[in-house]
Design a protein around this motif. Structure first.
Motif, short mmCIF file in Angstrom:
data_model
loop_
_atom_site.label_atom_id
_atom_site.label_comp_id
_atom_site.label_asym_id
_atom_site.label_seq_id
_atom_site.Cartn_x
_atom_site.Cartn_y
_atom_site.Cartn_z
N PRO A 41 0.83 -1.21 0.00
CA PRO A 41 0.00 0.00 0.00
C PRO A 41 0.86 1.26 0.00
CG PRO A 41 -0.78 -1.57 1.64
CD PRO A 41 0.53 -2.10 1.13
N MET A 42 0.44 2.24 -0.82
CA MET A 42 1.16 3.52 -0.86
C MET A 42 0.45 4.49 0.07
SD MET A 42 1.66 3.80 -4.93
CE MET A 42 1.29 2.24 -5.67
N GLN A 43 1.21 5.10 0.97
CA GLN A 43 0.61 5.96 2.00
C GLN A 43 0.54 7.41 1.53
OE1 GLN A 43 -0.66 4.41 4.48
NE2 GLN A 43 0.33 2.45 4.06
N GLU A 44 -0.36 8.16 2.13
CA GLU A 44 -0.48 9.59 1.83
C GLU A 44 0.87 10.28 2.02
OE1 GLU A 44 -3.38 11.19 4.49
OE2 GLU A 44 -4.91 11.06 2.94
N GLY A 45 1.19 11.19 1.10
CA GLY A 45 2.42 11.96 1.20
C GLY A 45 3.64 11.23 0.65
N ARG A 191 14.47 20.44 -9.86
CA ARG A 191 13.44 21.34 -9.36
C ARG A 191 12.07 20.63 -9.33
NH1 ARG A 191 13.31 27.67 -9.98
NH2 ARG A 191 11.36 28.02 -8.90
N VAL A 192 11.75 19.93 -10.41
CA VAL A 192 10.47 19.23 -10.48
C VAL A 192 10.39 18.15 -9.41
CG1 VAL A 192 9.17 17.55 -11.87
CG2 VAL A 192 9.85 19.75 -12.86
N MET A 193 11.46 17.35 -9.27
CA MET A 193 11.40 16.27 -8.27
C MET A 193 11.25 16.84 -6.86
SD MET A 193 11.24 13.65 -10.08
CE MET A 193 11.07 12.52 -8.71
N LYS A 194 11.97 17.93 -6.60
CA LYS A 194 11.91 18.56 -5.28
C LYS A 194 10.49 19.08 -5.01
CE LYS A 194 14.55 22.07 -2.79
NZ LYS A 194 13.68 23.24 -2.75
N GLU A 195 9.92 19.77 -6.01
CA GLU A 195 8.58 20.34 -5.82
C GLU A 195 7.53 19.23 -5.70
OE1 GLU A 195 7.69 23.31 -5.04
OE2 GLU A 195 9.65 24.22 -5.36
N ALA A 200 3.64 16.74 -2.49
CA ALA A 200 3.06 15.48 -2.01
C ALA A 200 2.95 15.51 -0.49
CB ALA A 200 3.91 14.29 -2.46
N ALA A 201 4.01 15.98 0.18
CA ALA A 201 4.00 16.03 1.64
C ALA A 201 2.98 17.06 2.15
CB ALA A 201 5.40 16.36 2.15
N GLU A 202 2.97 18.25 1.53
CA GLU A 202 2.05 19.32 1.98
C GLU A 202 0.59 18.93 1.79
OE1 GLU A 202 2.75 22.88 -0.31
OE2 GLU A 202 4.87 22.86 0.32
N LYS A 203 0.27 18.41 0.62
CA LYS A 203 -1.14 18.14 0.27
C LYS A 203 -1.56 16.71 0.58
CE LYS A 203 -1.16 22.19 -1.86
NZ LYS A 203 -1.75 23.36 -1.24
N ARG A 204 -0.66 15.94 1.14
CA ARG A 204 -0.91 14.53 1.47
C ARG A 204 -1.32 13.73 0.23
NH1 ARG A 204 1.95 13.60 4.92
NH2 ARG A 204 0.84 11.79 5.69
N MET A 205 -0.63 14.02 -0.89
CA MET A 205 -0.89 13.29 -2.13
C MET A 205 -0.12 11.98 -2.14
SD MET A 205 -0.30 15.81 -5.32
CE MET A 205 -1.06 17.40 -5.36
N ILE A 206 -0.60 11.03 -2.92
CA ILE A 206 0.14 9.80 -3.17
C ILE A 206 0.66 9.93 -4.61
CG2 ILE A 206 -0.03 7.31 -3.49
CD1 ILE A 206 -2.46 7.50 -1.44
N VAL A 207 1.97 9.85 -4.79
CA VAL A 207 2.55 10.04 -6.13
C VAL A 207 3.20 8.74 -6.60
CG1 VAL A 207 4.18 11.37 -7.52
CG2 VAL A 207 2.99 12.48 -5.62
N ASP A 222 10.34 7.66 -1.66
CA ASP A 222 10.26 6.91 -0.40
C ASP A 222 10.40 5.43 -0.70
OD1 ASP A 222 9.45 9.10 1.45
OD2 ASP A 222 7.85 9.27 -0.04
N ARG A 223 9.92 5.05 -1.86
CA ARG A 223 9.89 3.63 -2.20
C ARG A 223 10.08 3.46 -3.70
NH1 ARG A 223 5.76 0.00 -2.22
NH2 ARG A 223 4.14 1.42 -1.53
N ILE A 224 10.66 2.33 -4.07
CA ILE A 224 10.90 2.03 -5.49
C ILE A 224 10.21 0.71 -5.82
CG2 ILE A 224 12.68 1.47 -7.21
CD1 ILE A 224 13.41 4.15 -6.30
#
Ligand SMILES: Nc1ncnc2c1ncn2[C@@H]1O[C@H](COP(=O)(O)OP(=O)(O)OP(=O)(O)O)[C@@H](O)[C@H]1O
Length: 273
Positions: A41-45, A191-195, A200-207, A222-224
């Motif tokens: 399972p992929m977690q929020e953020g 820049r894109v990866m950082k943003e 993802a962390a701010e909005k609790r998105m799963i990417v 976080d995971r591969i």
């Protein structure tokens, strides 16, 4: 069943819906590509990178999760089964940004990004809020200077950044990105990866993001998940999933995994096997 779209931030924090993919199979006509695939399972953020050789099935997997291909199995967000929902309902939860660059239409970058929010032009307040959101995303991606440029006059990399802005502005719960940095220079890749990671962390998105650059995947994920022939061959932290053995099996290269001073690591490829 929980209605995620109508849940409040408080109760969505409490239930913290994860994206769960189980026994997923998908393909084209009589050609199965993804075969009975399950992921942790992929977690929020969280940012999870999907890597693997050409034709491994990475784009097919993203399209299947996004509901753009017929698929069997289960894709759940929290306890909501997403697979099989009408596309319009599915799109409330999941946004997919394809590998292909957007059409060269005669709209400005700002109009294109605002268009993703689909606000009524009649309501001035909504239009102003959408414009502010779009400008914020363009600033974060470092392309606010392109706001008034026409899409059909942009370079490939600039169009790729616009496409990403179009996706990010919608703040989906689940963001599926197919090679979002393939046309970008070094500055914009980082820049894109950082943003993406920060958003993802701010909005609790799963990417879930498809990447070919393993060092970038290792640094920002976080995971591969390593995919080959439509199946998962390794999954875990970057250190667990990207090993010389996996690289040899999957890419047929002799490679070393070297630690960097900042705690991340780089993949050094010495030769083909
Ligand atoms: N529209 C399609 N119709 C039939 N087969 C397809 C279609 N799109 C992709 N495929 C096949 O599905 C397999 C997986 O393709 P996919 O694009 O998912 O791989 P990928 O891992 O994303 O590859 P790449 O890294 O090269 O982009 C390939 O064998 C490809 O030929």
């Amino acid at each position: 069943m929980t209605d995620i779209a109508s849940s409040t931030p408080e109760n969505s924090m409490a239930s913290a819906p994860a994206l769960t993919i189980e026994h997923l199979s998908a393909g084209y006509r009589n050609r199965p590509i993804i075969k009975n695939l399950s992921l942790m399972p992929m977690q929020e953020g969280q940012v999870v990178s999907l890597i693997g050789p050409n034709a491994a099935g990475k784009s097919t997997l993203l399209r299947a999760i996004a509901g753009l291909l017929p698929a069997t199995g289960s894709v759940r967000l929290g306890d909501v089964e997403i697979l099989g929902l009408p596309l319009v309902d599915q799109a409330r939860h999941i946004t997919y940004t394809p590998q292909e660059l957007p059409q060269q239409i005669a709209l400005t970058v700002l109009e294109t990004v605002m268009g993703a929010l689909q606000v009524s032009r009649e309501n001035r307040q909504d239009v102003d809020a959408a414009m502010q959101k779009a400008i914020d995303v363009l600033e974060r991606l470092g392309i606010s200077h392109l706001a008034m440029e026409q899409l059909d006059r942009l370079s490939g990399g600039q169009r790729q950044l616009t496409s990403l802005a179009q996706t990010l502005v919608r703040e989906p719960k689940v963001l599926l990105l197919d090679e979002p940095i393939s046309a970008l220079d070094l500055h914009y890749q980082l820049r894109v990866m950082k943003e993406v990671r920060e958003i993802a962390a701010e909005k609790r998105m799963i990417v879930l993001v498809v990447l070919h650059d393993l060092s970038i995947a290792a640094r920002w994920s976080d995971r591969i998940v390593v995919l080959a022939n439509g199946a998962v061959v390794a999954e875990g932290t970057p250190q667990q999933a990207i090993t010389p053995e996996v690289l040899s099996d999957v890419y047929q290269v002799k490679a070393r995994v070297e630690s960097c001073s900042q705690g991340s690591f780089t993949v050094m490829v010495d030769d083909v096997v």
